[in-house]
Design a protein around this motif. Structure first.
Motif, PDB file in Angstrom:
ATOM      1  N   SER A  50       0.831  -1.200   0.000  1.00  0.00           N
ATOM      2  CA  SER A  50       0.000   0.000   0.000  1.00  0.00           C
ATOM      3  C   SER A  50       0.867   1.252   0.000  1.00  0.00           C
ATOM      4  O   SER A  50       0.601   2.215  -0.736  1.00  0.00           O
ATOM      5  CB  SER A  50      -0.929   0.001   1.208  1.00  0.00           C
ATOM      6  OG  SER A  50      -1.810  -1.102   1.171  1.00  0.00           O
ATOM      7  N   ILE A  51       1.912   1.236   0.828  1.00  0.00           N
ATOM      8  CA  ILE A  51       2.818   2.385   0.897  1.00  0.00           C
ATOM      9  C   ILE A  51       3.524   2.588  -0.444  1.00  0.00           C
ATOM     10  O   ILE A  51       3.588   3.704  -0.975  1.00  0.00           O
ATOM     11  CB  ILE A  51       3.854   2.187   2.024  1.00  0.00           C
ATOM     12  CG1 ILE A  51       3.156   2.173   3.388  1.00  0.00           C
ATOM     13  CG2 ILE A  51       4.908   3.286   1.979  1.00  0.00           C
ATOM     14  CD1 ILE A  51       4.071   1.816   4.548  1.00  0.00           C
ATOM     15  N   ILE A  52       4.036   1.486  -0.989  1.00  0.00           N
ATOM     16  CA  ILE A  52       4.776   1.564  -2.241  1.00  0.00           C
ATOM     17  C   ILE A  52       3.869   1.993  -3.388  1.00  0.00           C
ATOM     18  O   ILE A  52       4.244   2.817  -4.226  1.00  0.00           O
ATOM     19  CB  ILE A  52       5.433   0.205  -2.564  1.00  0.00           C
ATOM     20  CG1 ILE A  52       6.500  -0.130  -1.520  1.00  0.00           C
ATOM     21  CG2 ILE A  52       6.028   0.210  -3.957  1.00  0.00           C
ATOM     22  CD1 ILE A  52       7.620   0.884  -1.424  1.00  0.00           C
ATOM     23  N   ARG A  53       2.656   1.465  -3.420  1.00  0.00           N
ATOM     24  CA  ARG A  53       1.747   1.827  -4.505  1.00  0.00           C
ATOM     25  C   ARG A  53       1.385   3.306  -4.432  1.00  0.00           C
ATOM     26  O   ARG A  53       1.302   3.983  -5.462  1.00  0.00           O
ATOM     27  CB  ARG A  53       0.489   0.967  -4.449  1.00  0.00           C
ATOM     28  CG  ARG A  53      -0.333   1.094  -5.736  1.00  0.00           C
ATOM     29  CD  ARG A  53      -1.574   0.262  -5.711  1.00  0.00           C
ATOM     30  NE  ARG A  53      -2.207   0.274  -7.017  1.00  0.00           N
ATOM     31  CZ  ARG A  53      -3.463  -0.038  -7.246  1.00  0.00           C
ATOM     32  NH1 ARG A  53      -4.244  -0.389  -6.257  1.00  0.00           N
ATOM     33  NH2 ARG A  53      -3.962  -0.014  -8.468  1.00  0.00           N
ATOM     34  N   PHE A  54       1.175   3.802  -3.227  1.00  0.00           N
ATOM     35  CA  PHE A  54       0.874   5.223  -3.059  1.00  0.00           C
ATOM     36  C   PHE A  54       2.033   6.076  -3.570  1.00  0.00           C
ATOM     37  O   PHE A  54       1.829   7.022  -4.356  1.00  0.00           O
ATOM     38  CB  PHE A  54       0.599   5.533  -1.585  1.00  0.00           C
ATOM     39  CG  PHE A  54       0.432   7.002  -1.296  1.00  0.00           C
ATOM     40  CD1 PHE A  54      -0.773   7.634  -1.552  1.00  0.00           C
ATOM     41  CD2 PHE A  54       1.482   7.741  -0.781  1.00  0.00           C
ATOM     42  CE1 PHE A  54      -0.930   8.987  -1.286  1.00  0.00           C
ATOM     43  CE2 PHE A  54       1.332   9.093  -0.525  1.00  0.00           C
ATOM     44  CZ  PHE A  54       0.128   9.715  -0.776  1.00  0.00           C
ATOM     45  N   CYS A  55       3.263   5.726  -3.156  1.00  0.00           N
ATOM     46  CA  CYS A  55       4.444   6.492  -3.577  1.00  0.00           C
ATOM     47  C   CYS A  55       4.649   6.372  -5.088  1.00  0.00           C
ATOM     48  O   CYS A  55       4.997   7.345  -5.757  1.00  0.00           O
ATOM     49  CB  CYS A  55       5.686   6.009  -2.833  1.00  0.00           C
ATOM     50  SG  CYS A  55       5.645   6.302  -1.044  1.00  0.00           S
ATOM     51  N   ALA A  56       4.450   5.166  -5.625  1.00  0.00           N
ATOM     52  CA  ALA A  56       4.653   4.935  -7.057  1.00  0.00           C
ATOM     53  C   ALA A  56       3.652   5.742  -7.881  1.00  0.00           C
ATOM     54  O   ALA A  56       3.995   6.292  -8.935  1.00  0.00           O
ATOM     55  CB  ALA A  56       4.525   3.454  -7.373  1.00  0.00           C
ATOM     56  N   ARG A  57       2.404   5.804  -7.407  1.00  0.00           N
ATOM     57  CA  ARG A  57       1.389   6.581  -8.141  1.00  0.00           C
ATOM     58  C   ARG A  57       1.748   8.057  -8.160  1.00  0.00           C
ATOM     59  O   ARG A  57       1.585   8.730  -9.187  1.00  0.00           O
ATOM     60  CB  ARG A  57       0.022   6.369  -7.505  1.00  0.00           C
ATOM     61  CG  ARG A  57      -0.663   5.078  -7.926  1.00  0.00           C
ATOM     62  CD  ARG A  57      -2.053   4.977  -7.347  1.00  0.00           C
ATOM     63  NE  ARG A  57      -2.817   3.921  -7.987  1.00  0.00           N
ATOM     64  CZ  ARG A  57      -4.043   3.580  -7.629  1.00  0.00           C
ATOM     65  NH1 ARG A  57      -4.648   4.219  -6.641  1.00  0.00           N
ATOM     66  NH2 ARG A  57      -4.684   2.599  -8.257  1.00  0.00           N
ATOM     67  N   LYS A  58       2.240   8.569  -7.035  1.00  0.00           N
ATOM     68  CA  LYS A  58       2.646   9.974  -6.986  1.00  0.00           C
ATOM     69  C   LYS A  58       3.801  10.221  -7.948  1.00  0.00           C
ATOM     70  O   LYS A  58       3.852  11.244  -8.642  1.00  0.00           O
ATOM     71  CB  LYS A  58       3.054  10.357  -5.556  1.00  0.00           C
ATOM     72  CG  LYS A  58       1.906  10.380  -4.568  1.00  0.00           C
ATOM     73  CD  LYS A  58       0.859  11.418  -4.958  1.00  0.00           C
ATOM     74  CE  LYS A  58      -0.281  11.474  -3.956  1.00  0.00           C
ATOM     75  NZ  LYS A  58      -1.331  12.443  -4.364  1.00  0.00           N
ATOM     76  N   LEU A  59       4.742   9.249  -7.984  1.00  0.00           N
ATOM     77  CA  LEU A  59       5.887   9.374  -8.883  1.00  0.00           C
ATOM     78  C   LEU A  59       5.444   9.330 -10.341  1.00  0.00           C
ATOM     79  O   LEU A  59       5.891  10.126 -11.175  1.00  0.00           O
ATOM     80  CB  LEU A  59       6.895   8.254  -8.599  1.00  0.00           C
ATOM     81  CG  LEU A  59       8.143   8.217  -9.480  1.00  0.00           C
ATOM     82  CD1 LEU A  59       8.957   9.496  -9.310  1.00  0.00           C
ATOM     83  CD2 LEU A  59       9.003   6.998  -9.127  1.00  0.00           C
ATOM     84  N   GLN A  60       4.546   8.401 -10.665  1.00  0.00           N
ATOM     85  CA  GLN A  60       4.072   8.285 -12.038  1.00  0.00           C
ATOM     86  C   GLN A  60       3.263   9.513 -12.451  1.00  0.00           C
ATOM     87  O   GLN A  60       3.345   9.962 -13.602  1.00  0.00           O
ATOM     88  CB  GLN A  60       3.247   7.008 -12.196  1.00  0.00           C
ATOM     89  CG  GLN A  60       4.085   5.743 -12.123  1.00  0.00           C
ATOM     90  CD  GLN A  60       3.254   4.483 -12.081  1.00  0.00           C
ATOM     91  OE1 GLN A  60       2.027   4.526 -12.001  1.00  0.00           O
ATOM     92  NE2 GLN A  60       3.912   3.336 -12.114  1.00  0.00           N
ATOM     93  N   ASP A  61       2.473  10.056 -11.512  1.00  0.00           N
ATOM     94  CA  ASP A  61       1.737  11.292 -11.816  1.00  0.00           C
ATOM     95  C   ASP A  61       2.703  12.430 -12.130  1.00  0.00           C
ATOM     96  O   ASP A  61       2.468  13.243 -13.036  1.00  0.00           O
ATOM     97  CB  ASP A  61       0.843  11.684 -10.636  1.00  0.00           C
ATOM     98  CG  ASP A  61      -0.367  10.764 -10.490  1.00  0.00           C
ATOM     99  OD1 ASP A  61      -0.670  10.036 -11.454  1.00  0.00           O
ATOM    100  OD2 ASP A  61      -0.979  10.768  -9.405  1.00  0.00           O
TER     101      ASP A  61
END
Length: 400
Positions: free
Chosen positions: A202-213
């Motif tokens: 969950s933490i990684i997906r949240f960070c990854a989505r912010k990075l991809q955005d």
């Protein structure tokens, strides 16, 4: 009992080592994302096989290096011990699963399938004497099916939160059963490890989505900076940047030709004066889209830029002016044979060209540009709908 498990989870994970491992995992995920994102921009399904294999191999090496780096950092934090190995395992499982969604190639799939035999203690053949071997086999087969399913259905899973979560649970459960067979920790801890794995994801997906955005926003900015808003082709700023690069490259490689073609729309002012500026905009878009589409379909390897107003430039790398004559003639013929129909009105559009190549006497790209611009105006002064190549003007209808 639940209080004891919860307390154990808090004691094990709310400490400095777990914080460091979590931050390192996020950092590695960031690096993997940037590398994968950059590399995937360079290839497509139509790219040569060797190029796709090279990119996928590099992505696999980045993933493998990240796993090794995480292992070394964990050993440093634990002074070479494997105590609290679940912390390190969950971090690696998070990277493995995340990369299944991010890096969609067979090398990543293969790493996920082989990882149980590359893991700590996993290569120990004494497992064959373990009475839980059937459970290991079942879990391993389940893991293979899960990663193959993720590999094939990534796009669907990213849009379906419940299936995405279910696949995380099954992936983590299969892995922790595999590890339990080798390490024989209390079976109830499988569920606590699985819970922590889901929190990690969950933490990684949240960070990854912010990075991809952020990357998508950067791409949007790049489009705004480098592409013409009206026609969608490369703009003057992109031409200025590209021209500097190609001059340095091709001037030093005199054996490889570089040819520039410049064209503009004949009698463009009349479209604006007679039909209005909105019609003039439609003519510009029609010319740009027709030329770019035809260049793509015929694989001319040319780059189209809107220089300004009704003027466009095409850069042909590795081609001589004689090679470009037939190309631009075909482009012009396609445009002439594809009139613009607007509000029931047929608008016939013609263009004039100037063509020249880079020569040793050119001290800069501006020298080449000024020469091409001069040839373009020679075509217009000769009656328009013509082509001037190195000072010689031709009527398109006379070119065979």
């Amino acid at each position: 009992m639940p209080d004891t498990i919860l307390q154990k989870i808090l004691d094990n994970y709310l400490n400095i080592n777990s914080a460091i491992i979590t931050l390192v995992t996020i950092g590695l995920i960031t690096i993997i994302t940037i590398v994968a994102y950059s590399l995937e921009q360079k290839i497509s399904h139509s790219s040569p096989l060797w190029k796709r294999i090279s990119v996928h191999t590099i992505e696999g090496l980045v993933l493998g290096s990240s796993m090794i780096m995480l292992q070394n950092i964990f050993h440093i934090l634990n002074s070479g011990s494997i105590n609290h190995g679940w912390l390190y395992a969950n971090a690696q499982l998070t990277i493995l699963l995340y990369c299944m969604y991010l890096i969609r190639n067979k090398i990543t799939l293969l790493i996920n399938i082989l990882m149980p035999f590359l893991y700590y203690h996993a290569a120990n053949i004494s497992r064959l004497d373990n009475r839980n071997l059937p459970l290991f086999v079942i879990s391993y087969i389940s893991l293979i099916l899960i990663v193959i399913f993720i590999y094939r259905r990534t796009d669907f899973l990213e849009s379906n939160e419940w299936q995405y979560l279910l696949l995380q649970v099954l992936f983590g459960l299969a892995w922790w059963i595999l590890l339990w067979v080798d390490h024989s920790f209390p079976y109830v801890e499988i569920f606590s490890m699985l819970l922590v794995f889901l929190i990690y994801m969950s933490i990684i997906r949240f960070c990854a989505r912010k990075l991809q955005d952020t990357m998508l926003n950067y791409d949007d900015l790049q489009v705004q900076v480098n592409y013409d808003e009206l026609t969608g082709v490369r703009n003057r700023a992109n031409l200025d940047k590209t021209s500097e690069e190609i001059y340095e490259t091709y001037y030093s490689e005199s054996a490889v030709p570089l040819t520039i073609a410049m064209f503009d729309i004949d009698h463009f002012k009349q479209f604006n004066d007679q039909y209005g500026h909105s019609t003039g905009d439609e003519v510009l878009k029609h010319v740009a889209h027709t030329m770019e589409r035809e260049m793509f379909l015929t694989d001319t390897k040319g780059q189209l830029f809107r220089f300004g107003g009704e003027e466009f430039i095409i850069i042909f790398r590795g081609k001589r002016p004689a090679d470009c004559v037939s190309i631009v003639t075909d482009l012009r013929d396609t445009l002439v044979n594809t009139p613009l129909i607007l509000n029931g009105q047929r608008l016939d559009v013609t263009i004039s060209f100037g063509i020249s190549k880079l020569v040793e006497s050119d001290d800069s790209f501006s020298d080449l540009f000024n020469r091409v611009d001069k040839y373009l105006y020679e075509s217009k002064n000769a009656g328009r709908n013509r082509l001037t190549v190195e000072g010689i003007t031709y009527d398109f209808n006379d070119i065979k």
